[in-house]
Design a protein around this motif. Structure first.
Motif: not given
Length: 608
Positions: A70, A113-114, A277, A281, A285
């Motif tokens: 990530r 979202a990553t 995730d 928000n 994760m």
């Protein structure tokens, strides 16, 4: 040479009357890594740990040797390159412990979202190049939404775009520690669990030259004299510095708590580790990982100011994780009653590198505009390799947004090596993946101090090619080697499953394990071998040492623990010569460990 309570007793007697080159305070993965390199270099080495080896942070991780994909979202290429390189080194020296286990990363179209499907593919391709697996069976690939749901039908369907699959490694954190400790002991090191440091002592010049310690088994207090002392106690680092009256360095640790929960695989069935995730928000994760016949998930990441020795799983931790997992797996409908075991651990984070959440310093995060510029440049490069300069230009011109009021997930995971004015070294921070590299850096400093201040010269080992105990197998043919070792156990009458269990647990030490063939009443043949070996060769001192850290029974084979615990206690009573009173004390301590893992009190409070 054995490694038991008898050798512990002999080591204590020797340490009362001799001076060691290096005294290591802390028997987690950092201290174990320093110990194995120091002892192998010929330094007279002692290590003291106030609990069992790995009882703190180093048996309470997510149990992965994680590559950090990530962080490629912010193109922190150098950090990820170092991490995957070091992961390969750990797998090389302890090939029976970290095992490849590809990770599924579902992609959802939702705020915060990553990754999206395009950016995750770019990240995975770069990740594969850094890890050296491009073009191999472990190369990444994408799955469509339909393919994801065919593989994991319990996953949330709403907003699911697809998924990426990339290489990651599962790990047995406590076993990694004990195999390093065992190797250090085999190389002449004095490795002592249940020995607590009370005070750093000094010579007439005010330089640290030892530690006053207490044997927690006997209550005896004595002093260990040492030329160099290193503090490798993780979250306790600041506490140990406080035991040094001449330390002038300020506190630096900001521990955060991570919680993991375990359920039966029939309640939450995933075919492979899955990483997503939270859907809240919040920048976090969560992992969901199959193990044995169980599935565990975590982790939380909250600032911690409580008891460092025994962090607890709280109701808020359980509620947070159940909410996330039930959202991502709507059909699971997990409740606290489904939780079979659990653990809470502290991350030894250093608070100095504000705004960063990985090694490499104050990197911050890319602004959205800069990120899109980089993505566009990479897309153009994929179509036209001559556009490489545009990619480099986009990365060089990124705008970093740094928030100086960081949440716990954003504190640096970097490591530091500091020396107090009186000579006390402190090696802190870092991650399990980095332990060998951290130790290597510390040993270079220790080597320098011993040469300059004590005229003692040592040649350091090539630690990338120095296997830990149990690791003397071909790291490029691990499955084949372990299968061959398992046949030794099958020749002793074990079935294939139990034979493989022992081979994976002990690696190249299996042949020695099988020499301890005394049958223990109430235990299976497999567990008789395991317990006998642990008592003679792995410094087990309590039932919890064996059932929690040498075997992980309490965490992942909980179904068998209730039937095992009395036979284990009875064997230990005979082995150690415990009185009935001591045996009852050990029984109570084990029951407390099991009850904590079971979340017994929380379940009772919630009326479950």
């Amino acid at each position: 040479m054995t490694f038991s309570f008898e050798t512990r007793r002999n080591d204590i007697q020797e340490l009362k009357t001799s001076t060691v080159d290096l005294l290591i305070i802390g028997g987690g993965i950092t201290g174990a890594g320093v110990a194995v390199q120091a002892a192998a270099a010929g330094m007279k080495t002692a290590l003291v740990e106030m609990q069992d080896f790995a009882e703190g942070t180093s048996s309470r991780s997510t149990k992965l040797v994680h590559g950090g994909i990530r962080y490629l979202k912010t193109f922190d290429v150098e950090v990820v390159a170092d991490t995957v390189k070091e992961r390969a080194n750990v797998q090389k020296i302890a090939p029976h412990i970290p095992k490849p286990d590809p990770m599924l990363l579902p992609i959802y179209d939702e705020p915060g979202a990553t990754f999206n499907l395009f950016s995750v593919k770019i990240a995975m391709d770069l990740y594969d190049q850094l890890a050296g697996v491009t073009g191999t069976k472990y190369a990444n690939y994408l799955l469509s939404k339909e393919e994801v749901l065919a593989r994991e039908p319990q996953l949330q369907k709403e907003n699911l775009q697809g998924a990426g699959v990339y290489l990651d490694f599962r790990n047995n954190d406590a076993r990694l520690v004990i195999e390093n400790i065992k190797q250090a002991q085999a190389d002449g090191g004095h490795m002592l669990n249940k020995v607590k440091v009370l005070e750093i002592v000094h010579n007439e010049k005010g330089q640290a030259n030892g530690a006053k310690v207490e044997d927690l088994l006997t209550g005896e207090i004595f002093t260990i004299a040492a030329r160099v002392i290193i503090n490798t106690t993780g979250p306790w680092s600041d506490k140990v510095r406080q035991l040094d009256s001449k330390n002038e360095l300020p506190p630096q640790m900001r521990p955060t708590k991570g919680v993991h929960l375990v359920v039966d695989r029939r309640k939450l069935n995933v075919p492979q580790p899955t990483y997503f995730d939270t859907g809240k928000n919040d920048g976090r994760m969560v992992f969901v990982v199959p193990r044995e016949e169980k599935t565990y998930f975590g982790t939380t990441d909250t600032d911690y100011r409580g008891d460092l020795k025994q962090p607890k799983v709280e109701q808020s931790d359980v509620a947070y994780l159940l909410d996330i997992v039930n959202h991502r797996f709507p059909e699971a409908k997990l409740t606290i009653q489904d939780i079979e075991s659990s653990w809470a651990g502290l991350r030894p984070l250093i608070s100095g590198n504000v705004g960063s959440d990985y090694n490499g310093g104050n990197n911050g995060a890319l602004s959205e505009e800069s990120f899109q510029d980089v993505v566009s440049a990479v897309k153009e490069y994929l179509d036209d390799p001559s556009a490489r300069e545009k990619v480099e230009k986009a990365i060089n011109e990124v705008e970093v947004s740094i928030d100086n009021t960081v949440n716990p997930s954003q504190v640096s995971r970097g490591s530091s090596l500091d020396r107090s004015a009186d000579g006390l070294l402190t090696l802190a921070g870092g991650k399990i993946t980095d332990y060998r590299l951290m130790a290597e850096g510390a040993l270079q400093k220790i080597q320098e101090i011993l040469a300059e201040d004590f005229q003692k010269r040592f040649v350091l080992i090539d630690s990338v090619n120095y296997p830990v105990s149990g690791g003397r197998i071909n790291h490029q043919k691990v499955d084949e080697e372990l299968a061959n070792l398992a046949k030794l156990a099958e020749d002793k009458g074990l079935n294939e499953k139990d034979a493989l269990h022992l081979a994976n647990l002990y690696g190249s030490n299996l042949e020695k394990v099988l020499q301890y063939d005394e049958k223990i009443a109430g235990l299976s043949v497999r567990d008789s071998y395991s317990l006998n070996y642990a008592l003679h060769e792995e410094a087990v001192l309590t039932p919890a040492d064996y059932l929690m850290r040498r075997t992980n029974f309490i965490l992942f084979i909980r179904d068998e623990v209730d039937a095992m615990k009395e036979p284990v206690i009875n064997k230990m009573q005979a082995f150690f010569g415990w009185t009935d009173e001591e045996t009852e004390k050990q029984r109570a301590e084990l029951e407390a460990v099991i009850a904590e893992s079971d979340l017994k009190q929380l379940k009772e409070e919630l009326g479950q």
